[in-house]
Design a protein around this motif. Sequence first.
Motif, PDB file in Angstrom:
ATOM      1  N   PRO A 164       6.479 -17.920   1.266  1.00  0.00           N
ATOM      2  CA  PRO A 164       7.509 -17.282   1.233  1.00  0.00           C
ATOM      3  C   PRO A 164       7.613 -16.602  -0.581  1.00  0.00           C
ATOM      4  CG  PRO A 164       7.472 -19.893   1.025  1.00  0.00           C
ATOM      5  CD  PRO A 164       6.311 -19.329   1.305  1.00  0.00           C
ATOM      6  N   GLY A 165       8.784 -14.690   0.353  1.00  0.00           N
ATOM      7  CA  GLY A 165       8.164 -14.628  -1.168  1.00  0.00           C
ATOM      8  C   GLY A 165       7.707 -13.098  -1.550  1.00  0.00           C
ATOM      9  N   MET A 166       6.308 -13.582  -0.774  1.00  0.00           N
ATOM     10  CA  MET A 166       5.471 -12.525  -1.012  1.00  0.00           C
ATOM     11  C   MET A 166       5.145 -11.696   0.160  1.00  0.00           C
ATOM     12  SD  MET A 166       4.588 -13.717  -3.328  1.00  0.00           S
ATOM     13  CE  MET A 166       2.227 -13.592  -4.039  1.00  0.00           C
ATOM     14  N   THR A 167       4.076 -10.235   0.119  1.00  0.00           N
ATOM     15  CA  THR A 167       4.563  -9.500   0.822  1.00  0.00           C
ATOM     16  C   THR A 167       3.109  -9.311   1.903  1.00  0.00           C
ATOM     17  OG1 THR A 167       6.168  -8.596  -0.259  1.00  0.00           O
ATOM     18  CG2 THR A 167       5.361  -6.731   1.076  1.00  0.00           C
ATOM     19  N   LEU A 168       2.702  -8.704   2.395  1.00  0.00           N
ATOM     20  CA  LEU A 168       1.453  -8.705   3.076  1.00  0.00           C
ATOM     21  C   LEU A 168       1.639  -7.281   3.921  1.00  0.00           C
ATOM     22  CD1 LEU A 168       0.321 -12.062   5.326  1.00  0.00           C
ATOM     23  CD2 LEU A 168      -0.813 -10.784   3.344  1.00  0.00           C
ATOM     24  N   LEU A 169       0.289  -6.489   3.771  1.00  0.00           N
ATOM     25  CA  LEU A 169      -0.156  -4.954   3.801  1.00  0.00           C
ATOM     26  C   LEU A 169      -0.489  -4.866   5.391  1.00  0.00           C
ATOM     27  CD1 LEU A 169       0.548  -1.946   3.730  1.00  0.00           C
ATOM     28  CD2 LEU A 169      -0.959  -1.773   1.944  1.00  0.00           C
ATOM     29  N   THR A 170       0.481  -4.234   6.661  1.00  0.00           N
ATOM     30  CA  THR A 170      -0.862  -3.843   7.688  1.00  0.00           C
ATOM     31  C   THR A 170      -1.021  -1.850   7.409  1.00  0.00           C
ATOM     32  OG1 THR A 170       0.052  -5.834   9.107  1.00  0.00           O
ATOM     33  CG2 THR A 170      -0.578  -3.563   9.673  1.00  0.00           C
ATOM     34  N   ILE A 171      -2.108  -2.029   7.588  1.00  0.00           N
ATOM     35  CA  ILE A 171      -2.241  -0.156   7.567  1.00  0.00           C
ATOM     36  C   ILE A 171      -3.187  -0.214   8.511  1.00  0.00           C
ATOM     37  CG2 ILE A 171      -4.020   1.299   6.991  1.00  0.00           C
ATOM     38  CD1 ILE A 171      -3.493  -0.012   3.987  1.00  0.00           C
ATOM     39  N   LYS A 172      -2.099   0.398   9.482  1.00  0.00           N
ATOM     40  CA  LYS A 172      -3.258   1.433  11.138  1.00  0.00           C
ATOM     41  C   LYS A 172      -3.016   2.874  10.357  1.00  0.00           C
ATOM     42  CE  LYS A 172       0.044   1.707  14.833  1.00  0.00           C
ATOM     43  NZ  LYS A 172      -1.635   0.724  15.910  1.00  0.00           N
ATOM     44  N   ILE A 173      -4.300   2.529  10.848  1.00  0.00           N
ATOM     45  CA  ILE A 173      -5.587   3.852  10.747  1.00  0.00           C
ATOM     46  C   ILE A 173      -5.332   5.158  11.739  1.00  0.00           C
ATOM     47  CG2 ILE A 173      -7.838   4.922  10.057  1.00  0.00           C
ATOM     48  CD1 ILE A 173      -8.554   2.490   8.621  1.00  0.00           C
ATOM     49  N   GLU A 174      -5.073   5.658  11.628  1.00  0.00           N
ATOM     50  CA  GLU A 174      -4.614   6.517  13.145  1.00  0.00           C
ATOM     51  C   GLU A 174      -5.222   7.906  13.276  1.00  0.00           C
ATOM     52  OE1 GLU A 174      -0.415   8.259  12.409  1.00  0.00           O
ATOM     53  OE2 GLU A 174       0.977   6.163  12.693  1.00  0.00           O
ATOM     54  N   LYS A 175      -5.856   8.288  12.788  1.00  0.00           N
ATOM     55  CA  LYS A 175      -6.904   9.702  12.984  1.00  0.00           C
ATOM     56  C   LYS A 175      -7.313  10.371  11.589  1.00  0.00           C
ATOM     57  CE  LYS A 175      -2.663  13.043  13.566  1.00  0.00           C
ATOM     58  NZ  LYS A 175      -2.204  13.669  14.259  1.00  0.00           N
TER      59      LYS A 175
END
Length: 307
Positions: A164-175
Amino acid sequence: MSDVSKTIQKWHASFRKGTDFDSWGQLVEAIDEYQILARQLQKEVQSANSTEFTDDQKKTLGKLANCLEMRSAALQCAQSKEDFKLEDLKTLEPIIKNLLTFNKKFPFDVQPVPLRKILAPGEEEHLDEEEDEDEEEAVTGTGSPDAFPSRVSGTLLPRLPSEPGMTLLTIKIEKIGLKDAGQCIDPYIIVSVKDVNGIDLNPVQDTPMATRKEDTYIHFSTDVEIQRHVERLPKGAAIFFEFKHYKPKKRFTSTKCFAFMEMDEIKPGPIVIELYKKPTDYKRKKLQLLSKKPLFLHIHQTLHKDC
């Protein structure tokens, strides 16, 4: 006490710390401890210069690392295919504690981490001139299909449990844009999170090999889940992306260039990041652009916040 015994004692203490966190229900801390220890064991297994352990002991270390990763995966995702229980992991404690005298069959049918030669930043620096010559003579190809079997799937980790209240980060490496993109063999990217002193904050992750090459671009289309909540990243931290490729003449995998993203750049949407010359400068003190041409790493960020 010998250096080897001290190393084993340190591994055993880390193992106990991880299983204690696991027993207490502190899953984020347990996952961190398991992944860091697995990485340390993998590093020893992959060390070509290490004479401290026999081949059989290295195989055992590789299997222990695999079990730690399976338990970590089981904790991170309820739907994980890895149903490796804490009780199973605890049965391995006598093995890591008594590694030098262990001579029985490993209790689980797992394979050790596949070996591959990866040069450390210092080693790469000494070979810069030779590699630059090789790059002029490189030939287009995809590399030997069985040269590095571990590269097929990479070492990406699932998303952490939400809080709760915390942020997760997803990074899509495109090119990634490179003037000699078509000549890079078995390309992949290592993603790490470092503090201001260049120390790892999270387990390091490798992407699978690139999906395709097109003109001056190498395409990945790969999601990387950052293994720490954004709010828990310390001031001055940065996310590093190291582009690796195989050098057939030298028979090793080397860094070609790197990029990084600082904390104030974490925001949803696409972003392009400049590429810098090797060796990777984790402290960001002596940076040199890879080329005068506009070459970048293209990524897309997604933030997940549990309200």
